[in-house]
Design an enzyme around this catalytic site. Structure first.
Site, PDB file in Angstrom:
ATOM      1  N   CYS A  76      15.520 -11.886 -45.215  1.00  0.00           N
ATOM      2  CA  CYS A  76      15.184 -13.303 -45.409  1.00  0.00           C
ATOM      3  C   CYS A  76      15.830 -14.167 -44.321  1.00  0.00           C
ATOM      4  O   CYS A  76      15.467 -14.057 -43.160  1.00  0.00           O
ATOM      5  CB  CYS A  76      15.545 -13.750 -46.823  1.00  0.00           C
ATOM      6  SG  CYS A  76      14.779 -15.330 -47.271  1.00  0.00           S
ATOM      7  N   HIS A 174      12.524 -10.122 -50.147  1.00  0.00           N
ATOM      8  CA  HIS A 174      13.776  -9.627 -50.715  1.00  0.00           C
ATOM      9  C   HIS A 174      13.562  -8.248 -51.331  1.00  0.00           C
ATOM     10  O   HIS A 174      13.095  -8.146 -52.469  1.00  0.00           O
ATOM     11  CB  HIS A 174      14.292 -10.600 -51.785  1.00  0.00           C
ATOM     12  CG  HIS A 174      14.796 -11.874 -51.220  1.00  0.00           C
ATOM     13  ND1 HIS A 174      16.091 -12.030 -50.780  1.00  0.00           N
ATOM     14  CD2 HIS A 174      14.177 -13.056 -50.981  1.00  0.00           C
ATOM     15  CE1 HIS A 174      16.253 -13.252 -50.314  1.00  0.00           C
ATOM     16  NE2 HIS A 174      15.102 -13.889 -50.415  1.00  0.00           N
ATOM     17  N   GLU A 176      15.726  -6.329 -52.558  1.00  0.00           N
ATOM     18  CA  GLU A 176      16.594  -6.184 -53.725  1.00  0.00           C
ATOM     19  C   GLU A 176      15.990  -6.821 -54.975  1.00  0.00           C
ATOM     20  O   GLU A 176      16.479  -6.597 -56.082  1.00  0.00           O
ATOM     21  CB  GLU A 176      17.980  -6.768 -53.429  1.00  0.00           C
ATOM     22  CG  GLU A 176      18.088  -8.278 -53.438  1.00  0.00           C
ATOM     23  CD  GLU A 176      17.611  -8.972 -52.178  1.00  0.00           C
ATOM     24  OE1 GLU A 176      17.809 -10.196 -52.084  1.00  0.00           O
ATOM     25  OE2 GLU A 176      17.030  -8.316 -51.284  1.00  0.00           O
TER      26      GLU A 176
END
Length: 193
Positions: A76, A174, A176
């Site tokens: 990001c 993202h 994650e």
């Protein structure tokens, strides 16, 4: 050992937790010696470009990161700061990727937030992942398409969802927060030689 660069970025702990779910230990650090010794480095980011670059410069991490020889993954804002320049705060980036970061035109809702499709994947990060998979985005600025683009997303306009140059990898989304696809991308990064 994986080093996660510490600089008060908002998603540092969530990246560490995602790696734990993959049975991979990672150290959050801003110590240049530990970063240099790491097998791999993750440069995550949630925040504002100019204030983040200021924090990086205070620790001289802006000079260290472009010199790293091991695989590096920007996430990001981390990806955006690896570029040449950013319209957010008229910020000079690290110049790893010779492209600019632009603000989305106000032709739709900004920030671009939520699940969206990435296509044209051409990076080892996408090994074992089908074409046109959905990942999770939160951003108001985008990286231009370029020779370094390894996947594309279309929101208002086509932009680089991921980049690669030599040992530097970067994703706008993202991983994650992107479920099983994100876990596969992180696992692919963990297993890069």
């Amino acid at each position: 050992m994986i080093a996660i660069i510490k600089y008060n970025g908002g998603n540092v702990n969530s990246v560490q937790n995602a790696l734990k779910r993959l049975n991979t230990e990672a150290l959050i650090t801003d110590d240049p010696e530990l970063i240099l010794k790491a097998d791999k480095v993750i440069f995550p980011g949630v925040g504002e470009a100019s204030s983040t670059m200021k924090l990086l410069k205070e620790k001289e991490l802006d000079l260290l990161i472009p010199t790293l020889k091991q695989p590096v993954l920007g996430i990001c804002l981390g990806m955006q700061l690896m570029c040449k320049g950013n319209e957010e705060g008229d910020t000079e980036g690290m110049g790893i990727f010779d492209i600019n970061v632009r603000k989305f035109p106000a032709e739709d809702i900004v920030p671009h937030m939520g699940w969206n499709t990435v296509s044209a994947q051409s990076s080892p990060l996408f090994s074992g992942i089908g074409q046109d998979e959905d990942v999770y985005f939160v951003h108001s600025y985008y990286c231009e398409l370029s020779e370094f683009t390894t996947s594309v997303c279309d929101y208002i306009l086509p932009f680089s969802a991921s980049l690669q140059k030599d040992n530097f990898y970067a994703v706008q989304f993202h991983p994650e927060k992107s479920g099983s696809i994100g876990n596969q991308i992180l696992n692919n990064f963990i297993n890069l030689l």
